[in-house]
Motif scaffolding. Structure first.
Motif, PDB file in Angstrom:
ATOM      1  N   LEU A 230      -6.649  16.832   2.217  1.00 21.53           N
ATOM      2  CA  LEU A 230      -6.071  17.254   0.942  1.00 21.53           C
ATOM      3  C   LEU A 230      -4.558  17.006   0.937  1.00 21.53           C
ATOM      4  N   ARG A 231      -3.947  17.286   2.095  1.00 20.52           N
ATOM      5  CA  ARG A 231      -2.493  17.135   2.201  1.00 20.52           C
ATOM      6  C   ARG A 231      -2.118  15.672   1.958  1.00 20.52           C
ATOM      7  N   TYR A 232      -2.849  14.758   2.598  1.00 22.45           N
ATOM      8  CA  TYR A 232      -2.527  13.343   2.427  1.00 22.45           C
ATOM      9  C   TYR A 232      -2.823  12.887   1.015  1.00 22.45           C
ATOM     10  N   ARG A 233      -3.932  13.398   0.474  1.00 27.71           N
ATOM     11  CA  ARG A 233      -4.345  12.916  -0.844  1.00 27.71           C
ATOM     12  C   ARG A 233      -3.406  13.402  -1.953  1.00 27.71           C
ATOM     13  N   LEU A 234      -2.977  14.656  -1.855  1.00 21.39           N
ATOM     14  CA  LEU A 234      -2.226  15.228  -2.965  1.00 21.39           C
ATOM     15  C   LEU A 234      -0.711  15.220  -2.748  1.00 21.39           C
ATOM     16  N   ILE A 235      -0.273  15.289  -1.494  1.00 16.66           N
ATOM     17  CA  ILE A 235       1.167  15.434  -1.260  1.00 16.66           C
ATOM     18  C   ILE A 235       1.776  14.170  -0.654  1.00 16.66           C
ATOM     19  N   VAL A 236       1.263  13.780   0.525  1.00 12.90           N
ATOM     20  CA  VAL A 236       1.955  12.727   1.278  1.00 12.90           C
ATOM     21  C   VAL A 236       1.816  11.360   0.610  1.00 12.90           C
ATOM     22  N   MET A 237       0.565  10.948   0.323  1.00 11.49           N
ATOM     23  CA  MET A 237       0.361   9.594  -0.172  1.00 11.49           C
ATOM     24  C   MET A 237       1.040   9.318  -1.520  1.00 11.49           C
ATOM     25  N   PRO A 238       0.882  10.227  -2.498  1.00  9.11           N
ATOM     26  CA  PRO A 238       1.555   9.934  -3.768  1.00  9.11           C
ATOM     27  C   PRO A 238       3.060   9.743  -3.603  1.00  9.11           C
ATOM     28  N   HIS A 239       3.660  10.587  -2.783  1.00  5.75           N
ATOM     29  CA  HIS A 239       5.104  10.467  -2.602  1.00  5.75           C
ATOM     30  C   HIS A 239       5.453   9.217  -1.791  1.00  5.75           C
ATOM     31  N   ALA A 240       4.628   8.943  -0.769  1.00 12.76           N
ATOM     32  CA  ALA A 240       4.883   7.749   0.056  1.00 12.76           C
ATOM     33  C   ALA A 240       4.828   6.489  -0.803  1.00 12.76           C
ATOM     34  N   TYR A 241       3.862   6.435  -1.720  1.00 16.76           N
ATOM     35  CA  TYR A 241       3.765   5.261  -2.593  1.00 16.76           C
ATOM     36  C   TYR A 241       4.975   5.143  -3.501  1.00 16.76           C
ATOM     37  N   ARG A 242       5.463   6.295  -3.961  1.00  7.50           N
ATOM     38  CA  ARG A 242       6.657   6.256  -4.813  1.00  7.50           C
ATOM     39  C   ARG A 242       7.831   5.671  -4.040  1.00  7.50           C
ATOM     40  N   ILE A 243       7.959   6.090  -2.781  1.00 10.24           N
ATOM     41  CA  ILE A 243       9.095   5.611  -1.991  1.00 10.24           C
ATOM     42  C   ILE A 243       8.938   4.125  -1.696  1.00 10.24           C
ATOM     43  N   ALA A 244       7.714   3.719  -1.344  1.00  6.08           N
ATOM     44  CA  ALA A 244       7.503   2.333  -0.911  1.00  6.08           C
ATOM     45  C   ALA A 244       7.345   1.372  -2.082  1.00  6.08           C
ATOM     46  N   PHE A 245       7.304   1.885  -3.301  1.00  9.09           N
ATOM     47  CA  PHE A 245       6.925   1.046  -4.433  1.00  9.09           C
ATOM     48  C   PHE A 245       7.775  -0.220  -4.633  1.00  9.09           C
ATOM     49  N   PRO A 246       9.103  -0.125  -4.600  1.00 10.34           N
ATOM     50  CA  PRO A 246       9.886  -1.353  -4.798  1.00 10.34           C
ATOM     51  C   PRO A 246       9.585  -2.387  -3.708  1.00 10.34           C
ATOM     52  N   ALA A 247       9.480  -1.927  -2.456  1.00  4.43           N
ATOM     53  CA  ALA A 247       9.203  -2.852  -1.357  1.00  4.43           C
ATOM     54  C   ALA A 247       7.820  -3.481  -1.512  1.00  4.43           C
ATOM     55  N   LEU A 248       6.866  -2.714  -2.040  1.00  2.44           N
ATOM     56  CA  LEU A 248       5.530  -3.274  -2.266  1.00  2.44           C
ATOM     57  C   LEU A 248       5.582  -4.379  -3.316  1.00  2.44           C
ATOM     58  N   GLY A 249       6.483  -4.242  -4.276  1.00  6.07           N
ATOM     59  CA  GLY A 249       6.659  -5.299  -5.265  1.00  6.07           C
ATOM     60  C   GLY A 249       7.094  -6.602  -4.618  1.00  6.07           C
ATOM     61  N   ASN A 250       8.004  -6.493  -3.645  1.00  7.01           N
ATOM     62  CA  ASN A 250       8.409  -7.688  -2.903  1.00  7.01           C
ATOM     63  C   ASN A 250       7.220  -8.322  -2.209  1.00  7.01           C
ATOM     64  N   GLU A 251       6.358  -7.477  -1.640  1.00  7.19           N
ATOM     65  CA  GLU A 251       5.202  -7.991  -0.911  1.00  7.19           C
ATOM     66  C   GLU A 251       4.249  -8.717  -1.865  1.00  7.19           C
ATOM     67  N   VAL A 252       4.106  -8.195  -3.083  1.00  4.46           N
ATOM     68  CA  VAL A 252       3.255  -8.871  -4.069  1.00  4.46           C
ATOM     69  C   VAL A 252       3.752 -10.303  -4.285  1.00  4.46           C
ATOM     70  N   ILE A 253       5.068 -10.438  -4.463  1.00  9.32           N
ATOM     71  CA  ILE A 253       5.629 -11.762  -4.728  1.00  9.32           C
ATOM     72  C   ILE A 253       5.522 -12.644  -3.484  1.00  9.32           C
ATOM     73  N   LEU A 254       5.768 -12.049  -2.305  1.00  6.10           N
ATOM     74  CA  LEU A 254       5.669 -12.829  -1.065  1.00  6.10           C
ATOM     75  C   LEU A 254       4.258 -13.375  -0.881  1.00  6.10           C
ATOM     76  N   LEU A 255       3.261 -12.546  -1.148  1.00  5.71           N
ATOM     77  CA  LEU A 255       1.884 -13.009  -0.949  1.00  5.71           C
ATOM     78  C   LEU A 255       1.524 -14.072  -1.985  1.00  5.71           C
ATOM     79  N   LEU A 256       1.983 -13.861  -3.209  1.00  5.89           N
ATOM     80  CA  LEU A 256       1.701 -14.855  -4.252  1.00  5.89           C
ATOM     81  C   LEU A 256       2.260 -16.216  -3.844  1.00  5.89           C
TER      82      LEU A 256
END
Lengths: 245, 237
Positions: free
Chosen positions: A140-166
């Motif tokens: 529950l902790r990972y699903r509701l607290i850690v993961m949502p926030h982790a994705y928010r933090i990593a989101f810009p970097a994940l965008g770079n990865e999308v472009i790199l993979l493309l």
């Protein structure tokens, strides 16, 4: 060749290629995202038997060229043909599309897991402790607290990865796939018209620009509290501020 | 023949061929680095320039060179420059034969163009992170512009940019593999040749991957030492 004639003759082929590029990288990114989640949690685990194999996996796929990985999967599987036929997996390794997809998934999983790890480490300790204090289970902790926030933090970097993979997916053309790069090379081989490379470059740029836009929009949606706010101050106050500056 | 003897150094082993390919890979990366950094400094300078058209050029270059796949850039350079060269050649001498650009040079140019765009962004960030007060202090002490650059800016740009440049270096090593597609005898292409002869694709591509992996890990170790050295005067928070 005249640009107009060029486009009317080869434009549809280019677009077909672009569609395959988008399919390949989009599918790989999605599957990679699903696999990266548990992997990043394992990477952060204090138990060595969980974190060390993931570390080696991430280091390998980030430390070697994706082209070499693609060859390892596509050609390398031939060495185990009989074994793969015995377990009925040969169809997967015989098909260049699945091989490219598998390679891209393995590769992007490693990158996404590492980015997500950064996100997990960036979640404030207090939030995790508060979740514990509420008696939340780890799931529950990972699903509701850690993961949502982790994705928010990593989101810009994940965008770079999308472009790199493309961009990286252009190597699919080397294993006979007609993605955007593959179509471009085939058209060049037929027509010897250099401008086709420029059209392909333009198309790639267009796709990346659209992704950047979409990502910026999504970022605004999931991180509304981090947006720079413009506060309209009354005129008198404004001048007072500039006076003190 | 077992796998170990296939990788041997002698006449019937492929170890020496793979090593010669590895050497070409390293040469390619090492030749590209200074050229790419030069382009990077130029682009960072352009992006930070007071001239609007230079800034626009810097931004356009960065967007284009970072948004186009490295493989496409390579083909653009390889075929494009060859065509230009041939056109120029033919204008001078109408019955000249077809000249081909060497894959090594094409690889160096294409990888430098890409490295320049990415390092330009890293260097721009480093320039912007400089403490303005220190530059003013340098001016107040009467240092020439060159001395300001050498003693105040460069050591700190180096410190700020090192982590980013380190990542780019590892990417550069990996991108060299693409040049094997235009028939440069680098590590990956030599591996391909060995696979064609031995019919042991997995073994050989795994060895090639391991070689790249070792290069990456070694680079990271060296970079960690360099970073530690660059930050030796900085108090940690």
């Amino acid at each position: 060749m005249h640009p107009f004639k060029m486009l009317s003759e080869y434009g549809p082929l280019l677009l077909e290629g672009a569609w395959l590029t988008i399919q390949l990288s989009g599918l790989a990114l999605l599957i990679g995202a699903l696999l990266a989640m548990p992997m990043s949690v394992a990477r952060c685990s204090p138990r060595a038997w969980l974190s060390v194999p993931v570390r080696i996996y991430i280091s390998f796929f980030r430390g070697t060229p994706m082209l070499a990985q693609l060859f390892l999967v596509y050609f390398g599987a031939g060495q185990f043909r009989h074994e793969l036929q015995a377990v009925d997996l040969w169809w997967l390794f015989r098909d260049p599309f699945y091989c490219a997809l598998l390679t891209f998934v393995l590769n992007t999983t490693a990158y996404q897991a590492e980015l997500l790890r950064g996100g997990i480490l960036g979640v404030p300790r207090g939030e995790v402790e508060a979740a514990r204090a509420y008696g939340m289970s780890a799931w529950l902790r990972y699903r509701l607290i850690v993961m949502p926030h982790a994705y928010r933090i990593a989101f810009p970097a994940l965008g770079n990865e999308v472009i790199l993979l493309l961009k990286g997916s252009a190597i699919a053309s080397v294993v006979t796939l007609f993605d955007l790069m593959g179509q471009t090379r085939a058209i060049f081989a037929k027509s010897f018209d250099f401008s086709i490379y420029l059209w392909a470059a333009l198309l790639y740029l267009l796709i990346t620009m659209v992704i950047v836009r979409i990502w910026r929009y999504l970022e605004k949606r999931i991180n509304p509290h981090l947006q720079r706010r413009v506060i309209q101050a009354p005129k008198a106050v404004k001048t007072a501020v500039t006076a003190t500056e | 023949m077992n796998e170990l003897s296939l990788l041997g150094l002698g006449a019937d082993g492929w170890g020496d061929e793979l090593l010669s390919g590895l050497l070409v890979t390293v040469q390619l990366a090492v030749t590209t680095l200074p050229l790419g950094l030069l382009i990077g400094f130029a682009i960072a300078g352009a992006s930070l320039s007071e001239q609007p058209w230079l800034r626009r050029f810097g931004r356009a270059y960065t967007t284009a060179a970072r948004g186009i796949p490295e493989l496409l850039t390579l083909f653009l350079v390889y075929n494009g420059i060859a065509m230009l060269l041939n056109a120029a050649w033919r204008a001078l001498d109408p019955d000249a034969g077809f000249v081909e650009l060497s894959p090594f040079i094409a690889g160096v140019i294409a990888l430098s163009v890409v490295f320049g765009a990415f390092s330009g962004e890293v260097l721009r960030g480093a320039f912007q992170a400089l403490d303005q007060g220190q530059i003013e202090a340098g001016q107040a002490m009467g240092l020439s512009r060159l001395d300001q650059f050498r003693f105040i800016k460069l050591p700190q740009i180096w410190r700020f940019a090192l982590p980013g440049l380190g990542n780019l270096w590892v990417n550069l090593i990996k991108d060299t593999a693409l040049v094997s597609i235009i028939a440069l005898n680098d590590l990956l292409r030599m591996t391909n040749i060995a696979v064609g002869a031995t019919k042991q694709p997995f073994t050989f591509f795994f060895v090639a991957c391991a070689a790249y992996w070792i290069l990456s890990i070694l680079s990271e170790l060296v970079l960690a030492v360099l970073e530690k050295r660059a930050n030796r005067g900085v108090r940690r928070a």
